[in-house]
Design an enzyme around this catalytic site. Structure first.
Site, mmCIF file in Angstrom:
data_model
loop_
_atom_site.group_PDB
_atom_site.id
_atom_site.type_symbol
_atom_site.label_atom_id
_atom_site.label_comp_id
_atom_site.label_asym_id
_atom_site.label_seq_id
_atom_site.Cartn_x
_atom_site.Cartn_y
_atom_site.Cartn_z
ATOM 1 N N GLU B 33 0.928 -1.111 -0.169
ATOM 2 C CA GLU B 33 -0.147 0.040 -0.051
ATOM 3 C C GLU B 33 0.705 1.172 0.108
ATOM 4 O O GLU B 33 1.745 1.486 0.811
ATOM 5 C CB GLU B 33 -0.766 -0.042 1.242
ATOM 6 C CG GLU B 33 -1.872 -1.077 1.332
ATOM 7 C CD GLU B 33 -2.405 -1.568 2.443
ATOM 8 O OE1 GLU B 33 -2.124 -0.808 3.504
ATOM 9 O OE2 GLU B 33 -2.997 -2.749 2.830
ATOM 10 N N GLU B 64 -4.630 -6.912 2.766
ATOM 11 C CA GLU B 64 -3.486 -7.667 2.980
ATOM 12 C C GLU B 64 -3.478 -8.999 2.621
ATOM 13 O O GLU B 64 -2.512 -9.624 2.597
ATOM 14 C CB GLU B 64 -3.152 -7.386 4.836
ATOM 15 C CG GLU B 64 -2.669 -6.037 5.132
ATOM 16 C CD GLU B 64 -3.534 -5.034 5.298
ATOM 17 O OE1 GLU B 64 -4.881 -5.410 5.110
ATOM 18 O OE2 GLU B 64 -3.287 -3.943 5.166
ATOM 19 N N GLN B 86 2.001 -1.985 5.761
ATOM 20 C CA GLN B 86 2.294 -0.505 6.064
ATOM 21 C C GLN B 86 2.532 -0.641 7.492
ATOM 22 O O GLN B 86 3.693 0.424 7.498
ATOM 23 C CB GLN B 86 1.158 0.245 5.623
ATOM 24 C CG GLN B 86 1.387 1.743 5.774
ATOM 25 C CD GLN B 86 0.283 2.377 4.679
ATOM 26 O OE1 GLN B 86 -0.909 2.862 5.446
ATOM 27 N NE2 GLN B 86 0.520 2.660 3.596
ATOM 28 N N ASP B 89 1.503 -4.492 12.310
ATOM 29 C CA ASP B 89 0.391 -4.757 12.934
ATOM 30 C C ASP B 89 -0.718 -5.347 12.055
ATOM 31 O O ASP B 89 -1.537 -6.255 12.485
ATOM 32 C CB ASP B 89 -0.374 -3.603 13.777
ATOM 33 C CG ASP B 89 0.761 -2.733 14.512
ATOM 34 O OD1 ASP B 89 0.503 -2.673 15.659
ATOM 35 O OD2 ASP B 89 1.692 -2.223 13.850
ATOM 36 N N PHE B 90 -0.818 -4.674 10.836
ATOM 37 C CA PHE B 90 -1.678 -5.283 9.990
ATOM 38 C C PHE B 90 -1.409 -6.642 9.201
ATOM 39 O O PHE B 90 -2.485 -6.945 8.519
ATOM 40 C CB PHE B 90 -2.221 -4.158 8.782
ATOM 41 C CG PHE B 90 -2.467 -2.982 9.401
ATOM 42 C CD1 PHE B 90 -3.288 -2.881 10.458
ATOM 43 C CD2 PHE B 90 -1.610 -1.706 9.382
ATOM 44 C CE1 PHE B 90 -3.696 -1.595 11.113
ATOM 45 C CE2 PHE B 90 -1.979 -0.503 9.984
ATOM 46 C CZ PHE B 90 -2.888 -0.563 10.883
ATOM 47 N N HIS B 131 -0.189 0.677 16.154
ATOM 48 C CA HIS B 131 0.986 1.009 15.375
ATOM 49 C C HIS B 131 1.944 0.595 16.483
ATOM 50 O O HIS B 131 3.176 1.306 16.132
ATOM 51 C CB HIS B 131 0.668 2.337 14.995
ATOM 52 C CG HIS B 131 -0.449 2.832 14.006
ATOM 53 N ND1 HIS B 131 -1.695 2.550 14.451
ATOM 54 C CD2 HIS B 131 -0.195 2.907 12.739
ATOM 55 C CE1 HIS B 131 -2.399 2.873 13.594
ATOM 56 N NE2 HIS B 131 -1.607 2.884 12.334
HETATM 57 C C1 LIG Z 1 -6.073 -3.296 7.299
HETATM 58 C C2 LIG Z 1 -5.198 -2.049 7.376
HETATM 59 N N1 LIG Z 1 -4.323 -1.937 6.335
HETATM 60 C C3 LIG Z 1 -3.576 -0.897 6.504
HETATM 61 C C4 LIG Z 1 -3.899 0.299 7.142
HETATM 62 C C5 LIG Z 1 -2.918 1.720 7.076
HETATM 63 N N2 LIG Z 1 -3.640 2.677 6.703
HETATM 64 C C6 LIG Z 1 -4.475 3.584 7.522
HETATM 65 S S1 LIG Z 1 -5.440 4.508 6.925
HETATM 66 C C7 LIG Z 1 -5.091 4.139 5.519
HETATM 67 C C8 LIG Z 1 -5.831 4.698 4.518
HETATM 68 C C9 LIG Z 1 -7.373 4.687 4.472
HETATM 69 O O1 LIG Z 1 -7.909 5.110 3.301
HETATM 70 P P1 LIG Z 1 -9.488 5.234 3.364
HETATM 71 O O2 LIG Z 1 -10.287 3.963 3.915
HETATM 72 O O3 LIG Z 1 -9.979 5.717 1.975
HETATM 73 O O4 LIG Z 1 -10.019 6.547 4.373
HETATM 74 P P2 LIG Z 1 -9.580 8.000 4.439
HETATM 75 O O5 LIG Z 1 -8.096 8.054 4.885
HETATM 76 O O6 LIG Z 1 -9.684 8.344 2.854
HETATM 77 O O7 LIG Z 1 -10.508 8.702 5.223
HETATM 78 C C10 LIG Z 1 -4.294 2.769 5.423
HETATM 79 C C11 LIG Z 1 -3.806 2.346 4.264
HETATM 80 C C12 LIG Z 1 -4.905 0.024 8.209
HETATM 81 N N3 LIG Z 1 -5.035 1.018 8.944
HETATM 82 N N4 LIG Z 1 -5.422 -1.199 8.308
#
Ligand SMILES: Cc1ncc(C[n+]2csc(CCOP(=O)(O)OP(=O)(O)O)c2C)c(N)n1
Lengths: 402, 329
Positions: B33, B64, B86, B89-90, B131
């Site tokens: 990601e 994932e 990323q 934890d994930f 995290h």
């Molecule tokens: C399962 C998982 N993978 C990766 C992450 C890391 N991460 C946190 S926020 C994010 C992007 C989220 O995007 P979106 O769902 O579109 O929400 P927005 O931030 O645009 O409001 C990522 C990849 C996570 N929190 N959970």
């Protein structure tokens, strides 16, 4: 306190009798909103923005412990959708749904304390940003379940929350927020599919704000519209301009009404835009030039709504200005309270891992604990972690005589 | 004339390893990601897209299980995928496919899985419960997976290169606290550090601290303090690889000092220190002059507030205290 005034307004009957009588049968749900409610929507959006601006200031002063995730430009989607819920309903937010949390009854003081990791924050310093909840008896709790970081997980959880409403025959509805990115997770699919199969009274709101961290929606899904995914679950879908608070209210209210009437799951797509980076540290280098500025200039949800309030709905600019001033005062007052709050005591974090303190793993010696125990600090109220046990563990190690 | 050797960070060392391995072998590709134009949440993959293009640096949806499964499929076909979580934890989201599918593929069905799953792990950075985790124990417990967790910049580079060349699935934990805090001059040439070999980070004769990742640095600080204040000679063994464990190196240090403190940042119950302690008691019992002690995180989810995080995670003072106790036994 002014926040309570707003909450009272919200609990008041939703329709002006005269307006309702004059309303054509196919009028949108927002046509039934009273003048007070129309102004209240403005209040919640302004409160969201002002509170976040305060959090930015505190973040710059390094008083916010972790990251800061803004919802600038998305206030209408959070506020308008959550406004369609009743108090007894339950909501679970995503990082950018501070506005929904406020509408559902979270207070600015709670939010500020939570970000600053204060001892009397809703999670006593254990968790960050808006990761906190308040559930239980609908008469005494506000009905929100705090999200966790792993994206998508709250969808199956809310499937279960709403399944319980259905099983017990309770007249309650659930609403869960996910981002465009979170729709790619297994948990999202499993949760919405499960809820749809079970006919749970659940509204799944997909906030399509164009980006997931740096990833544009086109790299998240091949589908042009998230609402099209609803068909795959056998659920109705609704889509709206997420920067038009009344349009957001309308689609969500219809979905909530449908859920309450036994119509099961609805997937609602709200189209908006994330004007800030993923978090404060993100410089948005991946965003095409001019895109943010365009949304800010032409599609700010608060500006748009203010113009409608003073134009179409005949509000005086003074009324909006007075609301802005009230919001500023509230945020100032909340900041003073939160800043004056103490930080947590280290030993506090050892309790509450299990409902039954006896299930906690045994303590072992560590300088921090020993020092604290020697000072007889908070010797009471920390579950199984009692001075006697520390001493016993110590003796065991020191003497090897067990 | 050769340029003056410059120090690079632990993070940059990993990035160099990825660059060099992608340049060396066209089958190596990265997926994860935000790893492309953005260069990853911590910028580990910064510049890879510009150099190797979109077909070898793939920005994925937030999926994932999908990412790890796709990597496994590609690995069966002779590719060498490097997956970024990323935040580590994930990896929990991919636990099923890693433990049930990837870990068993070779044993059950002679399906090769030469792939790396890497990501920022660990705490000490106020990241809160999701995290900051150290999920290594669950994977060390699963036969079929290799687990690497470097403490130094040299090892971060050398072990990453070895992991990419390894014919099995290697979980490569990177400590985010060390990313920009630890630096070193890289050895010249093709610097590969073998998987499965521990490293004596400091020689000593009075007692041994066996540890890995960020707590190696706490152990070195503790050893320094114990030498200064107590005249104790402390050996520090950096495990570097957690599966397979370097039993010979552990045995050697136990037989040399006869007193062992096992330290890690992960929680205590079911953590790796328990396994190491058991192995020592099975094979080196008569060499021990004191019970093996463990210093680990407390058995609670990692809290967010600074005072709470400091309290839950092992600190140098905890190591010093435990070592004094061992020495006095
Ligand atoms: C399962 C998982 N993978 C990766 C992450 C890391 N991460 C946190 S926020 C994010 C992007 C989220 O995007 P979106 O769902 O579109 O929400 P927005 O931030 O645009 O409001 C990522 C990849 C996570 N929190 N959970």
């Amino acid at each position: 306190m002014a926040t309570r005034t707003a909450a009272r307004t919200r609990a008041a009957p939703r329709r002006d009798a005269a307006a309702a009588a004059a309303r054509p049968a196919d009028a949108p749900p927002s046509a039934a909103l009273s003048r007070a409610q129309l102004l209240e929507l403005y209040y919640w959006m302004r409160l969201t923005r002002t509170l976040e601006e305060r959090l930015v200031a505190l973040y710059r002063q390094t008083k916010v412990v972790g990251g800061l995730f803004r919802s600038l430009g998305q206030e209408a989607d959070a506020v308008g959708s959550c406004f369609a819920l009743e108090r007894r309903d339950v909501m679970s937010p995503l990082i950018r749904n501070l506005g929904a949390m406020l509408v559902k009854g979270a207070t600015p003081v709670e939010v500020l304390k939570q970000y600053m990791a204060k001892a009397d924050s809703p999670t006593r310093g254990r968790e960050l940003n808006i990761h906190f909840g308040d559930v239980g008896d609908p008469a005494t709790t506000r009905g929100f379940v705090g999200q966790i970081s792993p994206l998508g997980d709250m969808v199956p959880v809310m499937a279960g929350v709403t399944l319980s409403f259905k099983l017990r025959g309770e007249d309650r509805v659930g609403l869960v927020y996910v981002g465009d990115g979170a729709t790619s997770t297994g948990a999202f699919h499993e949760g919405i599919n499960f809820a749809a199969v079970q006919g749970c009274p659940l509204v799944v709101v997909v906030e399509n704000n164009g980006y997931a961290y740096s990833t544009p929606t086109s790299k998240q899904t091949r589908a042009e519209r998230f609402v099209d995914k609803a068909a795959g679950y056998g659920a109705p879908g609704e889509r709206a301009d997420g920067n038009d608070v009344l349009a957001v209210y309308d689609v969500t209210k219809r979905a909530v009404d449908r859920a309450r009437a036994g119509g099961g799951v609805t997937l609602v797509e709200l189209v908006t835009y994330r004007r800030k980076g993923h978090a404060e540290h993100d410089n948005q280098s991946y965003v095409p030039a001019g895109e943010i500025e365009r949304w800010a200039a032409e599609n700010d949800p608060i500006d748009r709504y203010a113009a409608r309030l003073t134009g179409e709905f005949g509000f005086a600019q003074d009324e909006l200005d007075a609301t802005d001033a009230r919001v500023r005062d509230e945020v100032d007052a909340a900041t003073d309270v939160a800043e004056a709050s103490p930080f947590p005591e280290p030993l506090d974090c050892l309790t509450g891992v299990y409902a039954d303190p006896a299930s906690a793993q045994p303590l072992w010696f560590r300088e921090g604990i020993l020092n604290a125990v020697e000072r007889n600090e908070r010797a009471e109220g920390w579950g199984t972690y009692r001075a006697s046990e520390v001493t016993r563990t110590e003796a065991k190690i020191a003497g090897g005589n067990d | 004339m050769s340029a003056v050797a410059t120090e690079i960070t632990y993070l940059e060392a990993i990035r160099q390893a990825l660059f060099e391995e992608m340049a060396r072998d066209a089958n190596v590709f990265c997926l994860g990601e935000d790893i492309g134009a953005y260069g990853g949440a911590f910028k580990v993959t910064d510049g890879l897209l510009a150099r190797f293009g979109e077909s070898r640096v793939i920005d994925t949806p937030i999926s994932e299980t999908g990412i790890v499964g796709a990597a496994a499929g590609a690995a069966h076909m002779g590719m060498r995928p490097v997956v970024e979580m990323q935040f580590i934890d994930f990896i929990a989201n991919a636990y099923d496919i890693l433990t049930n599918y990837v870990a068993t593929a070779r044993y059950r069905a002679f399906l090769p899985c030469p792939m790396v799953v890497r990501g920022p792990s660990g705490g000490y950075v106020r990241g809160g419960p999701f995290h900051s985790q150290n999920p290594e124990a669950g994977f060390v417990h699963t036969p079929g997976l290799k687990v690497v967790y470097p403490a130094t910049a040299e090892d971060a580079k050398g072990l990453m290169k070895a992991a990419i060349r390894d014919d099995d699935c290697v979980l490569f934990f990177e400590h985010k606290y060390l990313y920009r805090r630890v630096k070193a001059v890289m050895p010249e040439g093709d610097h590969v550090v073998p998987i499965g070999k521990a490293r004596v980070a400091r020689e000593g004769t009075d007692l041994s601290i066996v540890t890995y990742a960020a707590t190696v640095w706490k152990a070195l600080d503790a050893a320094e303090q114990l030498a200064r204040e107590d005249g104790l000679s402390v050996e520090v063994l950096d495990l570097r690889t957690l599966a397979p464990l370097d039993d010979a190196a552990i045995e050697a240090t136990v037989k040399k000092t006869n007193r062992v403190l096992v330290v890690h940042e992960d929680t205590r119950t079911g953590g790796l220190a328990g396994e190491i302690t058991a192995r020592i008691s099975e094979t080196c019992f008569e060499w021990l002059d004191a019970p093996v002690l463990r210093v680990t995180a407390h058995d609670v989810p990692l809290p967010y507030a600074p005072a709470l995080e400091d309290f839950v995670l092992p600190q140098t003072a905890d190591l010093v205290r435990a070592a004094r106790r061992l020495a006095a036994y």
